[in-house]
Every structure is written in C-alpha cells, then in structure tokens.
Enzyme design. Structure first.
Site, short mmCIF file in Angstrom:
data_model
loop_
_atom_site.label_atom_id
_atom_site.label_comp_id
_atom_site.label_asym_id
_atom_site.label_seq_id
_atom_site.Cartn_x
_atom_site.Cartn_y
_atom_site.Cartn_z
N GLU A 32 34.14 37.20 35.26
CA GLU A 32 34.90 35.97 35.55
C GLU A 32 34.74 35.58 37.02
OE1 GLU A 32 37.61 33.33 37.02
OE2 GLU A 32 38.01 35.41 37.49
N ASP A 50 36.30 42.07 34.82
CA ASP A 50 35.63 42.50 36.06
C ASP A 50 36.57 42.74 37.23
OD1 ASP A 50 36.01 39.73 35.84
OD2 ASP A 50 34.33 39.24 37.15
NI NI Z 1 41.50 36.66 38.17
#
Ligand code: NI
Length: 386
Positions: free
Chosen positions: A132, A74
């Site tokens: 994440e 991401d």
């Molecule tokens: Ni990172």
C-alpha cells in the site's frame, strides 16, 4: 457479533507476531505465507492474483452477491523506537502505520465468519493486499488482475491516530486526497558569485518558481476547491561564492478532484516555463500522477455509518473532514462502490502519529474493527439479496 475475549486475545497475538516480523512493500513474503496459513487453518480457501497478495474466500450457505474487505500488509523503512516487548525483529523495518493491526482485524473477521456460513448470503473476499505504501502499489496490481470482476462492493478501514480511541470516523464522497509528485530541475550557467552578469543563476530562478507555485492554490483554483502544493526538497550549490549550474526542487500535490490535479499541472508547467524563459534558463519538469482521490460511495458509507452507530452508539461515530493523505484503496473506489472508514486509536498513551518511529496502536480497537465489520458484511449481503 461481539467477539469473545478468547478471539480478541488471539487477534492481538496475531498483531504482535506480525508487528515483530514486518516486511517492506512488494516483499511481504513471510507475511503472506503466515496469513495464508492462518486462513487455511480456519478451513478458508485462498488464492493469489499477483503472487504477493492473499485472498481468502468465505462462501456463505446462501446464494448472493460477492463483496470484499481489504487489509494492507506492508511495513515501512523505519527503525522502531517504541521499546515494546514485541518490537520489530527486522532491522530498519517497522509496522509504523498500523497495517499489523489491520491484518489482525481481518484475521479476526475471518475466524468469526468462517464459522458463521449459515448467516452469509453470498461470498466474502478477504483481501490481504501487498504494497500500500509504494507506487505503483498493490491495489493497482490487483485491479489490473481483475480482483473486482463480479464484486459488488468493497470495504476498507484504517486504524487512525488523529481520531480519538473508540471513535469511528466516516465520510461520504472524496475522503482521502489524490497525490501527485513533481520535480523541477533548472539548468542555468554557473560562475563566480562576484560576477553574476556572466551567469544564469539557477538558485534565483528556482526561488522565484517556488514562490510563484504558491499562487496556484490561492489564485488559480476555486476557493472551495481543496488542494495543496508543497515543496519538500530543494538543492542548489555547494559553496558560498559559487553560482551553480543547476538547482532542483521536488514536491507533492494533493487534491480531491482529478480535474484540479490537471489544472495544477497545467499552471505549474506554465509558471516554470515562463520564469525560465524570462531568465534564459532551460529546465526539466517531471510530473507524476499518483494515487487518485479515494471516493466513498454515499449509499455504502451511510450504511457503514448506521452500522457503526448501531454497534457503538451515535455519540461514537463522527463525520470527518477530508484527509490530505493518500491511500491506494482509492483505485478500488474508482472501479466499484467502496467505503473506507477510520477507527480512532488516538490517546495520550500513544501520541505519535503514523510513520513515526514510536507509533503504536491502541490494541483495544482491534476488537472494535472485528465487531463492526463482521456485522456489517453479513448485514450488507443480507440486505443486498433481500
Ligand atoms: Ni497506512
């Protein structure tokens, strides 16, 4: 297994393509499709546990254990200001943490290992994880979807700006902090600034609380116990002579031990409650436990350290201090032996830190990541099955 110049150039091209097409957490649709396509072109079977992740499976020619290696996918809601020719094409979205480089490394690893099945004693899962950067994140979802069932160990890495380029940073035990968040809203009684006796002043109360919260780390925790309590947000009032009804503050807590987190929460509750009682105010305290601390397995991390020393020389591998940032790889590390290492990318050419609009990675470190992990994964399986 030093990657060829051709392979490194290909991996850098992948990084640049992914950099141009960043997507936010839980919305990595194009990224996922692109990675899947690349893996399938290499003849690697893929599956997805959540519909947002992609997992490539490389089954070696020899029987053996199953291990995983993870890259996040991401990007962040940041307007890129690097001026790079391959800058983000998606408005206000940017790969400003280096996850584009992480994917390029894992694709490079995939490409090499997909042609080295005769050397692989077991199965390697290439985990391209979504989200994440957000809570709840991809790692929690993948653990809940049983990603780690039957998996012997999992490896991860971050291209890391605070460490100089060319240096590998390793650490055993608690490596990245657990991160909680809290918000405190004080409900007092507003009125005219000239008549404080008729009010319950939430600004004074929140100020007293903020000052007292700083006593938690310094007075309540064991001095060797590392933790942080920081207030990042404070709102109260809107005019110079009006005492408002409410005030609020929010902040973050960082720690390396979940017991510490519980103690901080307990102390925070009693400080907020005690001060509000003393002033006759009411309050709402929201405390949310986020990513747990990331714990690096000692044996696995010593193995990674030796591998890195072997490939790049002892002088280029450093033991590092614990990092107060959090990382959702931590959820894997609470389930199975894990090792998360740091690949230095800091240089004068890219002085901007992670999440900065001018953040850039040192692309030369992509080949370092590929070389280190292709060798380590193969060697780990060989040793584990010996
Ligand atoms: Ni990172």
């Amino acid at each position: 297994m030093k990657p060829t110049t051709e392979l490194v150039d290909w991996a850098i091209e992948q990084r640049r393509y992914l950099h141009q097409h960043p997507e936010l957490s839980h919305k990595e649709h194009e990224t996922k499709a692109y990675v899947k396509q690349q893996l399938e072109q290499m003849g690697i079977d893929t599956y997805s546990l959540t519909g947002k992740d992609v997992i490539g499976v490389i089954k070696g020619q020899h029987e053996g254990k199953v291990i995983g290696v993870r890259s996040d996918m991401d990007a962040l809601p940041i307007k890129e200001e690097t001026g790079l020719p391959f800058s983000s094409k998606n408005v206000n979205v940017m790969h400003a943490c280096g996850h584009d480089g992480h994917m390029a490394i894992l694709l490079g690893i995939a490409k090499i290992l997909s042609e080295k099945k005769e050397d692989i004693h077991g199965t390697i899962l290439l985990v391209f994880q979504h989200a994440e950067e957000e809570l709840p994140g991809g790692a929690t979802e993948l653990v809940a979807a049983n990603l780690l069932d039957g998996v012997d160990a999992i490896f991860g890495y971050h291209l890391w700006q605070p460490i100089p380029s060319g240096i590998i940073g390793v650490r055993e035990g608690p490596t990245m902090a657990g991160a909680d968040r809290f918000s405190i809203t004080i409900k007092g009684k507003g009125g005219h600034g000239s008549m404080p006796q008729q009010t319950i002043d939430p600004t004074l109360i929140i100020s007293t609380i903020i000052t007292s919260l700083q006593s938690i780390v310094s007075r309540s925790l064991t001095p060797s116990d590392e933790a942080v309590v920081s207030i990042g947000e404070l709102h109260s009032g809107s005019n110079y002579n009006i005492i408002p009804d409410t005030a609020m503050a929010s902040g973050t807590v960082r720690y390396f031990n979940t017991e510490t987190s519980k103690e901080i929460r307990r102390r925070m509750e009693s400080i907020v409650d005690g001060i509000c009682q003393a002033h006759g105010a009411s309050y709402e305290l929201e405390y949310t436990h986020g990513d747990p601390p990331l714990f690096n397995d000692a044996k696995l991390t010593k193995f990674m350290e030796a591998q890195a020393q072997d490939v790049f020389g002892i002088e280029n591998v450093q033991r590092i201090d614990g990092i107060m940032g959090s990382e959702d790889f931590a959820y894997y590390s609470t389930e199975i032996p894990s090792s998360y290492i740091f690949i230095g990318i800091g240089s004068e050419a890219s002085p901007y830190g992670h999440h900065h609009p001018r953040f850039d990675i040192d692309e030369d470190m992509i080949s370092i990541g590929i070389e280190l992990f292709t060798k380590s994964l193969v060697d780990y399986l060989k040793e584990a099955n010996a």
